[in-house]
Scaffold this active site. Sequence first.
Site, PDB file in Angstrom:
ATOM      1  N   GLY A 197       7.529   5.535   7.772  1.00 36.42           N
ATOM      2  CA  GLY A 197       6.089   6.768   8.176  1.00 36.42           C
ATOM      3  C   GLY A 197       6.559   7.523   8.913  1.00 36.42           C
ATOM      4  O   GLY A 197       7.446   7.139   9.625  1.00 36.42           O
ATOM      5  N   SER A 198       5.493   8.382   9.536  1.00 40.14           N
ATOM      6  CA  SER A 198       5.521   9.406  10.946  1.00 40.14           C
ATOM      7  C   SER A 198       5.553   8.515  12.168  1.00 40.14           C
ATOM      8  O   SER A 198       4.465   7.376  11.836  1.00 40.14           O
ATOM      9  CB  SER A 198       4.504  10.274  10.430  1.00 40.14           C
ATOM     10  OG  SER A 198       3.232   9.574  10.532  1.00 40.14           O
TER      11      SER A 198
ATOM     12  N   GLY B 252       2.548   5.475  12.603  1.00 38.06           N
ATOM     13  CA  GLY B 252       3.229   4.100  12.545  1.00 38.06           C
ATOM     14  C   GLY B 252       2.967   3.476  13.786  1.00 38.06           C
ATOM     15  O   GLY B 252       2.492   2.344  14.420  1.00 38.06           O
TER      16      GLY B 252
ATOM     17  N   GLU C 265      10.754  16.732  13.167  1.00 36.47           N
ATOM     18  CA  GLU C 265      10.967  16.636  12.427  1.00 36.47           C
ATOM     19  C   GLU C 265       9.894  17.733  11.009  1.00 36.47           C
ATOM     20  O   GLU C 265       9.478  17.420  10.822  1.00 36.47           O
ATOM     21  CB  GLU C 265      10.705  15.127  11.627  1.00 36.47           C
ATOM     22  CG  GLU C 265      11.422  14.330  10.200  1.00 36.47           C
ATOM     23  CD  GLU C 265      11.076  12.846  10.339  1.00 36.47           C
ATOM     24  OE1 GLU C 265      11.967  12.960   9.886  1.00 36.47           O
ATOM     25  OE2 GLU C 265       9.994  12.180  11.033  1.00 36.47           O
TER      26      GLU C 265
ATOM     27  N   LYS D 248       1.197  -1.698  -0.240  1.00 35.56           N
ATOM     28  CA  LYS D 248       0.184   0.463  -0.101  1.00 35.56           C
ATOM     29  C   LYS D 248       0.448   1.063  -0.128  1.00 35.56           C
ATOM     30  O   LYS D 248       1.585   1.894   0.757  1.00 35.56           O
ATOM     31  CB  LYS D 248      -1.185  -0.041   0.815  1.00 35.56           C
ATOM     32  CG  LYS D 248      -1.925   0.695   0.927  1.00 35.56           C
ATOM     33  CD  LYS D 248      -1.956   2.306   0.892  1.00 35.56           C
ATOM     34  CE  LYS D 248      -2.037   3.603   1.820  1.00 35.56           C
ATOM     35  NZ  LYS D 248      -2.379   4.512   1.492  1.00 35.56           N
TER      36      LYS D 248
ATOM     37  N   GLU E  34       9.612   1.683  10.719  1.00 34.47           N
ATOM     38  CA  GLU E  34      10.601   2.244  10.223  1.00 34.47           C
ATOM     39  C   GLU E  34       9.860   3.950  10.460  1.00 34.47           C
ATOM     40  O   GLU E  34       9.224   3.838   9.695  1.00 34.47           O
ATOM     41  CB  GLU E  34      11.651   1.757   8.597  1.00 34.47           C
ATOM     42  CG  GLU E  34      12.637   3.105   8.422  1.00 34.47           C
ATOM     43  CD  GLU E  34      12.663   3.051   7.194  1.00 34.47           C
ATOM     44  OE1 GLU E  34      13.140   3.237   6.624  1.00 34.47           O
ATOM     45  OE2 GLU E  34      13.340   1.179   6.495  1.00 34.47           O
TER      46      GLU E  34
ATOM     47  N   CYS F 113      14.130  10.337   6.148  1.00 34.64           N
ATOM     48  CA  CYS F 113      14.052   9.922   7.596  1.00 34.64           C
ATOM     49  C   CYS F 113      15.201  10.003   8.105  1.00 34.64           C
ATOM     50  O   CYS F 113      15.664  10.127   9.836  1.00 34.64           O
ATOM     51  CB  CYS F 113      13.336   8.908   7.759  1.00 34.64           C
ATOM     52  SG  CYS F 113      14.178   7.535   6.430  1.00 34.64           S
TER      53      CYS F 113
END
Length: 513
Positions: A247-248, A252, A401, A194, A269, A303
């Site tokens: 992702g974020s 996550g 971030e 996805k 991750e 990231c």
Amino acid sequence: MSAAMTHFIDPRLREVLKPFWPDFASIGSHVGGELVIGDGATVSVNDPATGQLLFSYADAGADVAAKAAAAATAGQAEWARVTAAGRGRIMQAIARAILAHAEQLAHLESLSAGKPIRDTRGEVAKVAEMFEYYAGWADKFHGDVIPVPSSHLNYTRREPMGVVLQITPWNAPVFTAGWQIAPAISMGNAVLLKPSELTPLTSLALAVIAEGAGLPKGVVNVLAGFGHTTGQAALSQPAVKKVVFVGSVPTGRLIGEAAARRLVPSVLELGGKSANIVFADADLERAAIGAQAAIFGGAGQSCVAGSRLLVQSAVYDRFVDLVAKGAAKIKCGDPLSADTEIGPINNARQYDRVLSLIRDGVGEGAEIVSGSFGEAASSGYYVKPTVLKNVTNAMSIARKEVFGPVVAAIRFETEAEAIAIANDSEFGLAGAVWTKDVARAHRVAASVKAGTFWINSYKTINVASPFGGYNNSGHGRSSGVEALYEYTQVKSVWVETAAEPAVAFGYAPGLRE
């Protein structure tokens, strides 16, 4: 296909997509080897370079997710019957096919993700390398014989998880797709991929290329749609036995919680706020070039970006000036131009966030010495490479971030202080140190809490090396041999070899006369 199901596709995209889907009228999902059009809400994606509509399509939705899970279940059963060596040969063929379509994939990635063509060409080559690497592991990752203290033969089998769900981000779509798909299928799994609803195209193309190279239909299925609809529906499928998310942190956390409720293991991750530490004895010109690459490559949408630049006080002003002067020379522009070094931010929401965080940093006392002052571009989602000095680690620009081409320069005095600042973060994905003192370099590398750490370099990543984070940067590992442990489960098999087997746990009435 009815006219109502047809959505807008920029003519430039149509041209690049023709080799993959010659007769398509709408973008959809790739399920069991077929292009399946969803029936959900319209997903509209703008061109990052202009801000204008690039393509739109219908969200896949729950029904398509269920079909994909069924296709993956069937595909995995077929794929598991292929010998390990046979899987390796097919994966080598996929790698060759990716290279044969490299320019089309790179062009498609640049158009849809806004990344410079010079970058996407390199990333596509790395995707081919990923399939080559894991093709070699397919018949070499296996179980062991355990010397147990009894008459038994005890051995272990490494078996596939089954169907794995992989959810990938918009910042490096084709790279992340290859990063996850290759180790999963090398071990005999099938994949529900996805991708971000903003960047599904190269993932879809990769599935078509893989099947053209001999991968059975259903082994890789790509779902195009929103996370809260299509992604959530895929996560709820009983067939899914493992979840991998890139992702974020907030997303996550939600995905990890949803997987845990089903007792499904996950690899997460997540984000980073990596510390790039420069000591006064470093080769400053080389370190300045490294610092620019650490944060400005990919427009900072990485990231592992070195977004916190920790510089020893004795060289702070000189070094920040070097980085700022270099940043001012970086060429921003059209992603398809061969001399463009930095493209736009991928989407309007992220663009607004980057500008907002720059303004917040200035409001808290940071000083911009090069780059954007938080003003909007006239067209496209462009943010100039931005260097902020006089930042403290307590400021929001040092805590959050940014995910843009923005570096916050923080002053430190001693080695101990540098380590303390580096570790004063919710994240722990990456970091680096620049110094000529070998002992210091290893001390800092051992002390900074990060999953990847560089000495006198930055952002070197290879498929053979494990990758993942500490703290809120996630858990589990992608790439390297460690990824194969994530995509297999171990079975222990015991075989009695004695002519007169002993009773394992004492006297058992009725077993003997």
